[in-house]
Design a protein around this motif. Structure first.
Motif, PDB file in Angstrom:
ATOM      1  N   VAL A 181       0.826  -1.202   0.000  1.00 34.19           N
ATOM      2  CA  VAL A 181       0.000   0.000   0.000  1.00 34.19           C
ATOM      3  C   VAL A 181       0.863   1.257   0.000  1.00 34.19           C
ATOM      4  N   ASP A 182       0.239   2.336  -0.438  1.00 31.19           N
ATOM      5  CA  ASP A 182       0.869   3.661  -0.441  1.00 31.19           C
ATOM      6  C   ASP A 182       0.431   4.379   0.831  1.00 31.19           C
ATOM      7  N   GLN A 183       1.374   4.647   1.733  1.00 32.18           N
ATOM      8  CA  GLN A 183       1.026   5.246   3.019  1.00 32.18           C
ATOM      9  C   GLN A 183       0.645   6.726   2.899  1.00 32.18           C
ATOM     10  N   ALA A 184       1.019   7.362   1.779  1.00 33.10           N
ATOM     11  CA  ALA A 184       0.655   8.757   1.584  1.00 33.10           C
ATOM     12  C   ALA A 184      -0.708   8.886   0.917  1.00 33.10           C
ATOM     13  N   GLU A 185      -0.993   8.012  -0.045  1.00 32.62           N
ATOM     14  CA  GLU A 185      -2.244   8.090  -0.806  1.00 32.62           C
ATOM     15  C   GLU A 185      -3.340   7.180  -0.250  1.00 32.62           C
ATOM     16  N   HIS A 186      -2.951   6.214   0.587  1.00 32.28           N
ATOM     17  CA  HIS A 186      -3.889   5.244   1.170  1.00 32.28           C
ATOM     18  C   HIS A 186      -4.600   4.430   0.082  1.00 32.28           C
ATOM     19  N   ILE A 187      -3.818   3.921  -0.854  1.00 29.56           N
ATOM     20  CA  ILE A 187      -4.350   3.048  -1.903  1.00 29.56           C
ATOM     21  C   ILE A 187      -3.412   1.865  -2.075  1.00 29.56           C
ATOM     22  N   ILE A 188      -3.917   0.816  -2.731  1.00 31.23           N
ATOM     23  CA  ILE A 188      -3.079  -0.343  -3.041  1.00 31.23           C
ATOM     24  C   ILE A 188      -2.245  -0.022  -4.277  1.00 31.23           C
ATOM     25  N   ARG A 189      -0.934  -0.198  -4.164  1.00 35.14           N
ATOM     26  CA  ARG A 189      -0.035   0.057  -5.289  1.00 35.14           C
ATOM     27  C   ARG A 189       0.368  -1.227  -6.010  1.00 35.14           C
ATOM     28  N   TYR A 190       0.651  -2.280  -5.245  1.00 36.59           N
ATOM     29  CA  TYR A 190       1.139  -3.523  -5.832  1.00 36.59           C
ATOM     30  C   TYR A 190       0.485  -4.722  -5.160  1.00 36.59           C
ATOM     31  N   LEU A 191       0.377  -5.787  -5.926  1.00 31.91           N
ATOM     32  CA  LEU A 191       0.029  -7.092  -5.382  1.00 31.91           C
ATOM     33  C   LEU A 191       1.280  -7.954  -5.418  1.00 31.91           C
ATOM     34  N   GLU A 192       1.603  -8.549  -4.290  1.00 35.39           N
ATOM     35  CA  GLU A 192       2.716  -9.497  -4.262  1.00 35.39           C
ATOM     36  C   GLU A 192       2.183 -10.858  -4.663  1.00 35.39           C
ATOM     37  N   VAL A 193       2.730 -11.411  -5.722  1.00 39.60           N
ATOM     38  CA  VAL A 193       2.249 -12.680  -6.275  1.00 39.60           C
ATOM     39  C   VAL A 193       3.314 -13.741  -6.075  1.00 39.60           C
ATOM     40  N   GLU A 194       2.931 -14.845  -5.468  1.00 37.63           N
ATOM     41  CA  GLU A 194       3.826 -15.997  -5.355  1.00 37.63           C
ATOM     42  C   GLU A 194       3.476 -16.959  -6.477  1.00 37.63           C
ATOM     43  N   THR A 195       4.400 -17.147  -7.397  1.00 34.00           N
ATOM     44  CA  THR A 195       4.143 -17.995  -8.562  1.00 34.00           C
ATOM     45  C   THR A 195       4.153 -19.468  -8.171  1.00 34.00           C
ATOM     46  N   THR A 196       3.742 -20.301  -9.101  1.00 35.60           N
ATOM     47  CA  THR A 196       3.703 -21.739  -8.840  1.00 35.60           C
ATOM     48  C   THR A 196       5.094 -22.310  -8.599  1.00 35.60           C
ATOM     49  N   SER A 197       6.138 -21.580  -9.050  1.00 33.95           N
ATOM     50  CA  SER A 197       7.511 -22.039  -8.825  1.00 33.95           C
ATOM     51  C   SER A 197       8.063 -21.568  -7.485  1.00 33.95           C
ATOM     52  N   GLY A 198       7.291 -20.729  -6.768  1.00 33.67           N
ATOM     53  CA  GLY A 198       7.720 -20.237  -5.469  1.00 33.67           C
ATOM     54  C   GLY A 198       8.354 -18.860  -5.494  1.00 33.67           C
ATOM     55  N   LYS A 199       8.503 -18.259  -6.674  1.00 32.64           N
ATOM     56  CA  LYS A 199       9.089 -16.934  -6.763  1.00 32.64           C
ATOM     57  C   LYS A 199       8.050 -15.878  -6.412  1.00 32.64           C
ATOM     58  N   LYS A 200       8.461 -14.848  -5.671  1.00 32.48           N
ATOM     59  CA  LYS A 200       7.559 -13.764  -5.321  1.00 32.48           C
ATOM     60  C   LYS A 200       7.905 -12.524  -6.133  1.00 32.48           C
ATOM     61  N   VAL A 201       6.901 -11.972  -6.799  1.00 33.91           N
ATOM     62  CA  VAL A 201       7.093 -10.778  -7.621  1.00 33.91           C
ATOM     63  C   VAL A 201       5.994  -9.779  -7.294  1.00 33.91           C
ATOM     64  N   LEU A 202       6.233  -8.527  -7.644  1.00 36.25           N
ATOM     65  CA  LEU A 202       5.237  -7.478  -7.456  1.00 36.25           C
ATOM     66  C   LEU A 202       4.594  -7.136  -8.790  1.00 36.25           C
ATOM     67  N   ALA A 203       3.269  -6.987  -8.779  1.00 34.56           N
ATOM     68  CA  ALA A 203       2.511  -6.604  -9.969  1.00 34.56           C
ATOM     69  C   ALA A 203       1.756  -5.314  -9.663  1.00 34.56           C
ATOM     70  N   PRO A 204       1.857  -4.299 -10.532  1.00 35.96           N
ATOM     71  CA  PRO A 204       1.139  -3.039 -10.270  1.00 35.96           C
ATOM     72  C   PRO A 204      -0.364  -3.267 -10.202  1.00 35.96           C
ATOM     73  N   MET A 205      -0.998  -2.666  -9.221  1.00 32.78           N
ATOM     74  CA  MET A 205      -2.443  -2.829  -9.047  1.00 32.78           C
ATOM     75  C   MET A 205      -3.235  -2.332 -10.259  1.00 32.78           C
ATOM     76  N   PRO A 206      -2.825  -1.259 -10.962  1.00 33.84           N
ATOM     77  CA  PRO A 206      -3.628  -0.798 -12.104  1.00 33.84           C
ATOM     78  C   PRO A 206      -3.769  -1.806 -13.238  1.00 33.84           C
ATOM     79  N   VAL A 207      -2.894  -2.805 -13.324  1.00 32.90           N
ATOM     80  CA  VAL A 207      -3.022  -3.797 -14.399  1.00 32.90           C
ATOM     81  C   VAL A 207      -3.813  -5.022 -13.936  1.00 32.90           C
ATOM     82  N   ALA A 208      -4.276  -5.016 -12.703  1.00 38.27           N
ATOM     83  CA  ALA A 208      -5.007  -6.160 -12.155  1.00 38.27           C
ATOM     84  C   ALA A 208      -6.512  -5.932 -12.209  1.00 38.27           C
ATOM     85  N   VAL A 209      -7.232  -6.977 -12.572  1.00 40.28           N
ATOM     86  CA  VAL A 209      -8.694  -6.953 -12.577  1.00 40.28           C
ATOM     87  C   VAL A 209      -9.172  -7.972 -11.552  1.00 40.28           C
TER      88      VAL A 209
END
Length: 261
Positions: A169-197
């Motif tokens: 989350v963005d502590q200044a704007e109080h919105i979600i900025r990224y989703l942390e995604v754990e892939t099926t291989s176990g890797k964790k990556v960040l995905a911008p919230m605006p591209v998520a549905v």
């Protein structure tokens, strides 16, 4: 003798005109120098040769950084590498470049990024601005909204990527900025919230709860730029991640880079 004359036939009107003319020339010169304090001296697009500094080029602009971080001069950073993995579409100055490698990783076209500072964006009081929600200043997702953690994530090819493991989350704007995604291989990556549905169960409860990220395919999540320090994302890392997903809308699949008509 006419009192309007100062010396000989030189009068007040001539003095006012010459004063204005001198002021106007100085103003034009000053504005030209001020407009060239960033991005100068120029460099050749093909060879990287830096053009000589001219008298009309202004002094380097110095930015005072907040929170005691000193100063920053844009022209003091390393120059961009001109040896990009691409070839010109045709032999002409300014011709577009056609990627020869993976443009989403190489930073081509819409996947380009800027060499931003390698420290996190900060709030007004000096705290990291974008953090996992558990590390935020008492921010929570409203109980009536989807909590998202644990939800399945699918890519542009409708294949399962993994699950949402955290929310940043963005502590200044109080919105979600990224989703942390754990892939099926176990890797964790960040995905911008605006591209998520976000897909909820729907009115009749006949749909699965999931998050669709149509910018890239499921397999391409493995190459998302990673962050170096857990719980902290720098401005440079933000630009790399957002450029990767943004470039996916053109390069993720072959048909996306083709003309519609």
């Amino acid at each position: 003798m006419n009192a309007a004359y100062i010396v000989g036939t030189f009068d007040v009107a001539e003095l006012a005109f010459l004063t204005f003319l001198g002021f106007f020339i100085a103003l034009v010169f000053y504005l030209n120098r001020e407009s060239r304090r960033e991005g100068y001296p120029l460099e050749d697009e093909d060879t990287g040769r830096i053009h000589p500094i001219k008298i009309t080029d202004g002094d380097k602009k110095v930015f005072q950084l907040p929170n005691g971080r000193g100063t920053y001069v844009p022209e003091d950073v390393a120059r961009d590498d001109i040896n990009v993995p691409a070839v010109q579409a045709f032999r002409a100055a300014g011709a577009p470049l056609v990627p020869t490698g993976n443009p989403m990783i190489d930073g081509m076209g819409p996947a380009a990024w800027a060499n931003r500072s390698k420290y996190p964006d900060l709030t007004f009081d000096g705290r990291p601005r974008i953090v996992p929600i558990a590390q935020s200043h008492e921010l929570v997702i409203a109980p009536n909204d989807p909590q998202l953690v644990g939800w399945t994530v699918i890519g542009a090819d409708k294949q399962v990527v993994g699950k949402v493991s955290d929310v940043w989350v963005d502590q200044a704007e109080h919105i979600i900025r990224y989703l942390e995604v754990e892939t099926t291989s176990g890797k964790k990556v960040l995905a911008p919230m605006p591209v998520a549905v976000v897909q909820t169960k729907g009115f009749f409860g006949d749909r699965p709860e999931l998050v669709e990220i149509d910018a890239i395919t499921a397999a391409q999540f493995e190459d998302v730029p990673a962050i170096e320090t857990a719980g902290i994302i720098t401005r440079y890392e933000e630009d790399r991640i957002q450029a990767y997903f943004g470039g996916g809308y053109m390069y993720a699949t072959p048909e996306r880079s083709e003309a519609w008509l």
